[in-house]
Motif scaffolding. Structure first.
Motif, PDB file in Angstrom:
ATOM      1  N   LEU A 390     -51.456 -38.510  76.533  1.00  0.00           N
ATOM      2  CA  LEU A 390     -50.755 -39.432  77.436  1.00  0.00           C
ATOM      3  C   LEU A 390     -51.685 -40.555  77.864  1.00  0.00           C
ATOM      4  O   LEU A 390     -52.771 -40.304  78.383  1.00  0.00           O
ATOM      5  CB  LEU A 390     -50.234 -38.673  78.665  1.00  0.00           C
ATOM      6  CG  LEU A 390     -49.583 -39.498  79.779  1.00  0.00           C
ATOM      7  CD1 LEU A 390     -48.347 -40.233  79.260  1.00  0.00           C
ATOM      8  CD2 LEU A 390     -49.209 -38.596  80.962  1.00  0.00           C
ATOM      9  N   LEU A 401     -45.701 -39.253  85.742  1.00  0.00           N
ATOM     10  CA  LEU A 401     -45.611 -38.611  84.435  1.00  0.00           C
ATOM     11  C   LEU A 401     -46.277 -37.246  84.435  1.00  0.00           C
ATOM     12  O   LEU A 401     -45.756 -36.292  83.843  1.00  0.00           O
ATOM     13  CB  LEU A 401     -46.240 -39.511  83.370  1.00  0.00           C
ATOM     14  CG  LEU A 401     -45.419 -40.742  82.974  1.00  0.00           C
ATOM     15  CD1 LEU A 401     -46.236 -41.686  82.107  1.00  0.00           C
ATOM     16  CD2 LEU A 401     -44.142 -40.325  82.248  1.00  0.00           C
ATOM     17  N   GLY A 404     -43.860 -34.978  86.227  1.00  0.00           N
ATOM     18  CA  GLY A 404     -42.658 -34.703  85.449  1.00  0.00           C
ATOM     19  C   GLY A 404     -42.925 -33.794  84.274  1.00  0.00           C
ATOM     20  O   GLY A 404     -42.156 -32.866  84.005  1.00  0.00           O
ATOM     21  N   LEU A 405     -44.003 -34.026  83.550  1.00  0.00           N
ATOM     22  CA  LEU A 405     -44.346 -33.158  82.425  1.00  0.00           C
ATOM     23  C   LEU A 405     -44.650 -31.750  82.896  1.00  0.00           C
ATOM     24  O   LEU A 405     -44.291 -30.763  82.244  1.00  0.00           O
ATOM     25  CB  LEU A 405     -45.528 -33.748  81.658  1.00  0.00           C
ATOM     26  CG  LEU A 405     -45.217 -35.001  80.816  1.00  0.00           C
ATOM     27  CD1 LEU A 405     -46.507 -35.696  80.402  1.00  0.00           C
ATOM     28  CD2 LEU A 405     -44.388 -34.629  79.595  1.00  0.00           C
ATOM     29  N   ARG A 408     -41.576 -29.747  83.637  1.00  0.00           N
ATOM     30  CA  ARG A 408     -40.847 -29.368  82.426  1.00  0.00           C
ATOM     31  C   ARG A 408     -41.623 -28.385  81.567  1.00  0.00           C
ATOM     32  O   ARG A 408     -41.196 -28.042  80.470  1.00  0.00           O
ATOM     33  CB  ARG A 408     -40.539 -30.631  81.607  1.00  0.00           C
ATOM     34  CG  ARG A 408     -39.805 -31.724  82.381  1.00  0.00           C
ATOM     35  CD  ARG A 408     -38.343 -31.423  82.577  1.00  0.00           C
ATOM     36  NE  ARG A 408     -37.610 -31.468  81.327  1.00  0.00           N
ATOM     37  CZ  ARG A 408     -37.129 -32.594  80.784  1.00  0.00           C
ATOM     38  NH1 ARG A 408     -37.315 -33.746  81.367  1.00  0.00           N
ATOM     39  NH2 ARG A 408     -36.453 -32.546  79.650  1.00  0.00           N
ATOM     40  N   LEU A 443     -47.786 -40.190  73.905  1.00  0.00           N
ATOM     41  CA  LEU A 443     -46.922 -40.888  74.854  1.00  0.00           C
ATOM     42  C   LEU A 443     -47.714 -42.031  75.476  1.00  0.00           C
ATOM     43  O   LEU A 443     -48.840 -41.826  75.959  1.00  0.00           O
ATOM     44  CB  LEU A 443     -46.433 -39.943  75.957  1.00  0.00           C
ATOM     45  CG  LEU A 443     -45.716 -38.657  75.529  1.00  0.00           C
ATOM     46  CD1 LEU A 443     -45.225 -37.908  76.759  1.00  0.00           C
ATOM     47  CD2 LEU A 443     -44.565 -38.963  74.586  1.00  0.00           C
ATOM     48  N   THR A 512     -38.464 -41.653  82.378  1.00  0.00           N
ATOM     49  CA  THR A 512     -37.651 -40.446  82.216  1.00  0.00           C
ATOM     50  C   THR A 512     -37.392 -40.178  80.741  1.00  0.00           C
ATOM     51  O   THR A 512     -37.543 -39.045  80.257  1.00  0.00           O
ATOM     52  CB  THR A 512     -36.322 -40.599  82.967  1.00  0.00           C
ATOM     53  OG1 THR A 512     -36.575 -40.859  84.338  1.00  0.00           O
ATOM     54  CG2 THR A 512     -35.475 -39.344  82.825  1.00  0.00           C
ATOM     55  N   VAL A 515     -40.540 -38.863  78.926  1.00  0.00           N
ATOM     56  CA  VAL A 515     -40.754 -37.423  79.065  1.00  0.00           C
ATOM     57  C   VAL A 515     -39.717 -36.640  78.265  1.00  0.00           C
ATOM     58  O   VAL A 515     -40.048 -35.666  77.584  1.00  0.00           O
ATOM     59  CB  VAL A 515     -40.718 -37.019  80.551  1.00  0.00           C
ATOM     60  CG1 VAL A 515     -40.772 -35.494  80.697  1.00  0.00           C
ATOM     61  CG2 VAL A 515     -41.870 -37.656  81.300  1.00  0.00           C
ATOM     62  N   ASP A 516     -38.465 -37.075  78.329  1.00  0.00           N
ATOM     63  CA  ASP A 516     -37.407 -36.371  77.584  1.00  0.00           C
ATOM     64  C   ASP A 516     -37.719 -36.313  76.095  1.00  0.00           C
ATOM     65  O   ASP A 516     -37.622 -35.260  75.458  1.00  0.00           O
ATOM     66  CB  ASP A 516     -36.066 -37.075  77.801  1.00  0.00           C
ATOM     67  CG  ASP A 516     -35.469 -36.818  79.172  1.00  0.00           C
ATOM     68  OD1 ASP A 516     -35.965 -35.913  79.873  1.00  0.00           O
ATOM     69  OD2 ASP A 516     -34.510 -37.529  79.545  1.00  0.00           O
ATOM     70  N   GLY A 518     -40.688 -36.923  74.609  1.00  0.00           N
ATOM     71  CA  GLY A 518     -41.958 -36.248  74.355  1.00  0.00           C
ATOM     72  C   GLY A 518     -41.834 -34.748  74.369  1.00  0.00           C
ATOM     73  O   GLY A 518     -42.448 -34.043  73.551  1.00  0.00           O
ATOM     74  N   LEU A 519     -41.036 -34.231  75.301  1.00  0.00           N
ATOM     75  CA  LEU A 519     -40.864 -32.783  75.409  1.00  0.00           C
ATOM     76  C   LEU A 519     -40.199 -32.216  74.159  1.00  0.00           C
ATOM     77  O   LEU A 519     -40.634 -31.194  73.610  1.00  0.00           O
ATOM     78  CB  LEU A 519     -40.011 -32.469  76.641  1.00  0.00           C
ATOM     79  CG  LEU A 519     -40.026 -31.019  77.122  1.00  0.00           C
ATOM     80  CD1 LEU A 519     -41.391 -30.664  77.669  1.00  0.00           C
ATOM     81  CD2 LEU A 519     -38.957 -30.808  78.180  1.00  0.00           C
ATOM     82  N   THR A 695     -38.927 -38.323  86.342  1.00  0.00           N
ATOM     83  CA  THR A 695     -38.835 -37.440  85.186  1.00  0.00           C
ATOM     84  C   THR A 695     -38.267 -36.071  85.540  1.00  0.00           C
ATOM     85  O   THR A 695     -38.295 -35.177  84.728  1.00  0.00           O
ATOM     86  CB  THR A 695     -40.230 -37.253  84.584  1.00  0.00           C
ATOM     87  OG1 THR A 695     -41.123 -36.785  85.601  1.00  0.00           O
ATOM     88  CG2 THR A 695     -40.755 -38.557  84.048  1.00  0.00           C
TER      89      THR A 695
END
Length: 1023
Positions: A390, A401, A404-405, A408, A443, A512, A515-516, A518-519, A695
């Motif tokens: 990142l 970020l 958020g990561l 998740r 990312l 957002t 992250v979506d 990337g996950l 995120t």
């Protein structure tokens, strides 16, 4: 002449031709001094050096340098024992005319570490002047710096200087035993000849760049810049400069974070207020008044002192061998003109010591690798280890970020928040992540792109092996963010996005979505196609998912409704069947709570359902499909799916935070503005932006990763590091909305398609009828040469435009002026009826909707009538500038353009003609040179493309002919950089063939290329 022992090496980018103010000691004050030859370069070991011309002021430096060279290296240089330089030698090696005799030096700390020179010679090997185009070249590298790639970098730069001075070949004489120097020449990639004469090896190098020399240069660039980042990420020792004696403050916060992460190396605190010679400690680590007082090697320094004290701290670091510096202090380019000058001096100072800088105004750097565990940042908690790299240019976004990561369940391999990125940038980290085995997904949050051409090139190469996801901030501000020095692009943001997508970059609009996407990419395999199976216990949620798939261009199958009576076992069986079904390429599972008669949910808070879904994925014989979950208020489902099998490699033996559960780095007391609180001892404050949670995926408690193998671990102990494109890990990403899940899945589908196509990128066709030499002669004749060339350029007249395009096989329909009705009739007589009468006034040009065009005029009477109507309604002939053209077969009107943008280079554009397409922005773009695959995709990427392929019963047009015109325009612009703009409008594409009705071409002296020439780091001038 002869060369000292050295091996090939690395560094980057061409120096800017802009003149700069004198800089001592590396910028001598000389009236003819070519300061555009100066460059900072990255060497093979990741350190930096400065390359600059040698002048008469360097006599003492040259003598000192020569005294530190071994006798063996001197022998290799002069073919005989040569213990010292005579006064005559010193004068010869320091006095140059910068044309026929040129010397360059590589310096560190202002002192020479290597030199190279050339002397122009004639065919007999005697000193000469132009037009002789050969020169003899010789190197000398200090023994302590051999093996760092200094000679290879010097060869690239001296070759560029020689080409500028019309020297086309180098000759070098080397002793056979000097294998390292011979290797420098042979590995450079230039066309060369080799012979053995009088006991020495004679080498002749053609200095014209080749595909191989460019490939060698870029490979060295990648190794060197990746190594420079690796040195920052894997220090053996860290000093925090500016750690206050009282608790609190930025420096003390970083010190606490380093220790809390369990850093594997040595940690020191530095505070100038500490008394010299007295033992002291801060937070249990040794504390000293300066870096020099530590008395042990320091690899990385984190500087958190006021901006006015940073130069003293950097000098202290540089003089004692520190390799890299993270500058958290604010007060630089983001604060105005004085700050920009302060930032320029900071970069110059650090590079003079061979150091690289993250920042200033940075948030910090993190490496979760188990044998490093570096948290040299303001983030209070160490992220979980994982497979995501990142990079951000904003501390506030970095905090969001990270949080958020973490929520998740995603782990990171490394994290960098570079602030003003005055030196180390996202390009450097792309070089590192390209072949980093610990990173599977990249990312990037970018607010500016300092070198777009290089970024596109690096992103394309990296995307070929792992996903690169980018969100671009400051898209619509019209200027770069404060503190960011970047070239200004003239093309719209949408065009830049299209070009990034062409390079394989996954371009998203929000953090957002970052992250979506990337996950999903970190946890799941790439889909092999757009077919999506949908299953779940809610018909309505399934239909929403179906609609979202159609919106994103996917091909959803009919949703499978398991009904609200479905139990976890039903989900498991349905998912297993979907994974085995060859008619789908991805699976979306939708889930809502099922409330029983007694009001209780049948499968608790979602953990039972999560276990069933994981069981189905694990049981798949060859799991090659991505699986995502869309849930509505399923308590614990997202947490269970993420935590049970985190993206963190399970082979590691230590958990995040030295075994302590990691918590979301929400505020930290050291938010985005903490870098501005650089006064030691000052209290830290949370970011005014707040740790916004853009995120957030679901309203569940933060995930708590556990170390594999511990009693509390819920991770699958068999899960190893994930490799992109291999079988998926059991982590299943969960999303609180169908649109978010499908958007992330669609990005993965498009990226997977790009990856498959990247294996066969197409080719640039050769056309036998292209007259490249004739076009070059025309361009030279129009532009003139030397001082006569107008830097603003010139627009070709009609005849010149038609001649230039004809050299590349592009015929433009003749256009005859019609200043009077009689002239119009005469023109029609020459062209033959039927004809078209059109105006060329700027306000009416290419606007048939305004009535400035009359078509299918079959007789003289019709032509005169049309002429009278035009002049009566729209204006006088002088205002309208009417012209006559022969009629061509009807078809679809299109526009083909190409232009040189200062930021991204040559761009080929295509769209349908007309106001509607312009208003909708329906224009597609590709970088030049375009391949046959590129132009085929270019045509088909328009929203109005169906009009070309037989929409509503119309005849399909001749797209192969259209593709050929696009390829020919691309070749013209690529072959001749002086062609800065081409416009073919309209190009009428008929069912058979096409006609170019209008064309304009603009020429200008070629703009400088930032992606060719010798490698160097970006320069920082006062401009």
């Amino acid at each position: 002449m002869q060369s000292a022992s050295e091996q090939s090496g690395a560094a980057e980018r061409p120096a800017s031709p802009a003149r700069r103010e004198p800089r001592d000691p590396d910028h001598p004050d000389h009236p003819d001094y070519p300061d555009h030859w100066e460059a900072d370069v990255v060497l093979r070991d990741g350190g930096t050096a400065r390359i600059r011309p040698i002048t008469a002021d360097d006599a003492d430096r040259l003598v000192s340098f020569y005294e530190q060279v071994s006798d063996e290296s001197k022998y290799y240089r002069f073919f005989a024992p040569y213990p010292r330089l005579s006064a005559k030698d010193v004068h010869r090696f320091t006095h140059h005319d910068f044309v026929d005799r040129v010397g360059l030096a590589a310096t560190v700390g202002g002192e020479f570490i290597a030199t190279v020179r050339y002397d122009r010679i004639d065919e007999r090997g005697l000193p000469a002047s132009a037009p002789a185009d050969e020169a003899e070249v010789a190197f000398l590298v200090q023994d302590a710096h051999q093996g760092r790639g200094v000679a290879s970098a010097l060869l690239e730069h001296i070759a560029a200087v020689a080409r500028e001075r019309d020297i086309r070949r180098f000759a070098a004489e080397v002793l056979p035993a000097n294998n390292k120097m011979i290797k420098v020449f042979t590995d450079a990639g230039y066309t060369q000849k080799r012979s053995f004469e009088d006991g020495s090896v004679r080498l002749h190098l053609d200095l014209e760049p080749t595909d191989r020399s460019l490939a060698v240069q870029r490979a060295r660039e990648q190794r060197a810049e990746a190594r420079s980042v690796q040195r920052l990420l894997t220090p053996r020792s860290v000093a925090v400069v500016g750690a206050g004696r009282a608790p609190g403050g930025v420096g003390r916060t970083v010190l606490r974070n380093l220790l809390g992460a369990g850093f594997a190396g040595r940690v020191y605190a530095v505070n100038a207020a500490l008394p010299a010679g007295e033992a002291a400690e801060l937070d249990g680590v040794p504390a000293y008044p300066s870096v020099g007082a530590i008395g042990e090697p320091v690899d990385l320094a984190v500087v958190a002192v006021p901006a006015e004290r940073v130069p003293e701290a950097v000098a202290d670091c540089g003089e004692h061998g520190v390799r890299g510096v993270v500058v958290l202090s604010a007060g630089y380019a983001e604060s105005g003109a004085d700050g920009r000058e302060r930032q320029r001096q900071l970069v110059r100072q650090a590079r003079s010591y061979g150091m690289r800088i993250i920042g200033p105004n940075a948030f910090g750097i993190i490496n979760t690798t188990d044998d490093v565990r570096l948290n040299a940042s303001l983030a209070p908690q160490m992220p979980a280890a994982g497979r995501i790299g990142l990079f951000t240019q904003s501390g506030a976004i970095g905090i969001a970020l990270l949080a958020g990561l973490h929520r998740r369940g995603a782990g990171l391999s490394s994290f960098i928040s570079a602030g003003n990125r005055a030196d180390v940038s996202g390009n450097d980290f792309l070089q590192h992540w390209y072949d980093d085995p610990g990173t599977d997904v990249v990312l990037l949050y970018l607010e500016s792109i300092g070198n777009p051409r290089k970024f596109t090139r690096l992103a394309r190469r990296t995307a070929a092996v792992k996903p690169v996801v980018v969100v671009k901030g400051a898209r619509h501000s019209g200027s770069a963010p404060p503190g960011h020095r970047v070239p200004v692009t003239r093309i719209p943001h949408a065009t830049v996005s299209a070009l990034l997508r062409q390079a394989g970059v996954i371009r998203v609009d929000t953090v957002t979505e970052l992250v979506d996407a990337g996950l999903l990419l970190a946890a799941q395999p790439l889909p092999t196609g757009p077919r999506v199976a949908i299953l779940g216990n809610s018909e309505s949620l399934g239909l929403l998912t179906y609609d979202a798939c159609l919106t994103e261009g996917l091909r959803p199958l009919r949703p499978l409704d398991l009904t609200t009576a479905a139990e976890p076992a039903d989900f498991r069986d349905a998912l297993a069947a979907a994974l085995a079904d060859e008619t789908s390429d991805a699976v979306v599972v939708t889930a809502i709570p099922w409330v029983g008669e007694n009001g209780a949910t049948e499968f608790g808070d979602g953990e039972v359902l999560a276990a069933s879904l994981r069981e189905a994925v694990a049981a798949a014989p060859a799991p090659t499909k991505p699986v995502v979950v869309v849930h509505v208020e399923m308590g614990g489902l997202a947490e269970a799916l993420a935590v049970a099998t985190s993206t963190r490699p399970a082979t590691r033996g230590r958990g995040a935070g030295s075994g302590a559960p990691a918590t979301a780095p929400a505020t930290a007391g050291a938010g985005a503005t903490a870098a501005t609180e650089s006064r030691p001892g000052a209290p830290t404050r949370p970011s005014p932006d707040g740790p916004a949670e853009p995120t957030a995926a679901a309203p569940f408690a933060p995930a708590t990763p556990f170390a594999p193998g511990t009693s509390g671990a819920r991770a699958n102990p068999a899960q190893g590091p994930k490799t992109t494109g291999s079988a998926p890990s059991a982590t299943i990403p969960a999303y609180p909305a169908a649109e978010r899940a499908v958007r992330a899945l669609a990005e993965a589908v498009r990226y997977g398609q790009w990856r498959r196509q990247a294996a066969d990128p197409g080719r640039v066709p050769e056309y036998e009828d292209i007259d490249e030499a004739g076009a070059a002669a025309l361009i030279e004749r129009v532009l003139g040469g030397g001082d006569e060339a107008d830097p603003r350029g010139v627009t070709l007249d009609t005849d010149q435009t038609q001649e230039l395009l004809a050299r590349y096989g592009i015929a433009v329909l003749p256009t005859l002026p019609a200043p009077t009705p009689g002239a119009a009739v005469a023109a029609a007589g020459r062209l033959g009826y039927p004809v078209a009468l059109k105006t060329t006034a700027p306000h009416l040009r290419h606007r048939p909707d305004l009535g400035g065009v009359r078509l299918d005029l079959a007789t003289e009477e019709q032509l005169r009538t049309a002429y009278a109507e035009l002049t009566e309604v729209l204006g006088t002939p002088e205002e309208l500038q009417p012209v006559v053209q022969a009629m061509v077969p009807r078809g679809v009107d299109t526009v083909v353009r190409s232009a040189i943008d200062p930021a991204v280079g040559a761009v080929l554009s295509f769209g349908l003609a007309g106001a509607a397409s312009e208003l909708l922005g329906d224009t597609a773009h590709r970088l030049v040179p375009a391949t046959d695959r590129d132009v085929a995709e270019l045509i088909r990427s328009l929203r109005t493309a169906p009009l070309l392929f037989g929409w509503r019963g119309s005849a399909p047009v001749d797209t192969p002919a259209l593709e050929e015109v696009l390829l020919r325009v691309s070749r013209l612009v690529d072959d001749h950089p002086e062609v800065v703009a081409v416009s073919l409008e309209p190009v009428v594409v008929a069912p058979r063939g096409l006609s170019v009705l209008g064309a304009t071409v603009r020429l200008a002296p070629p703009p400088p290329r930032t992606d060719l020439g010798p490698r160097s780091l970006p320069s920082y001038s006062r401009a």
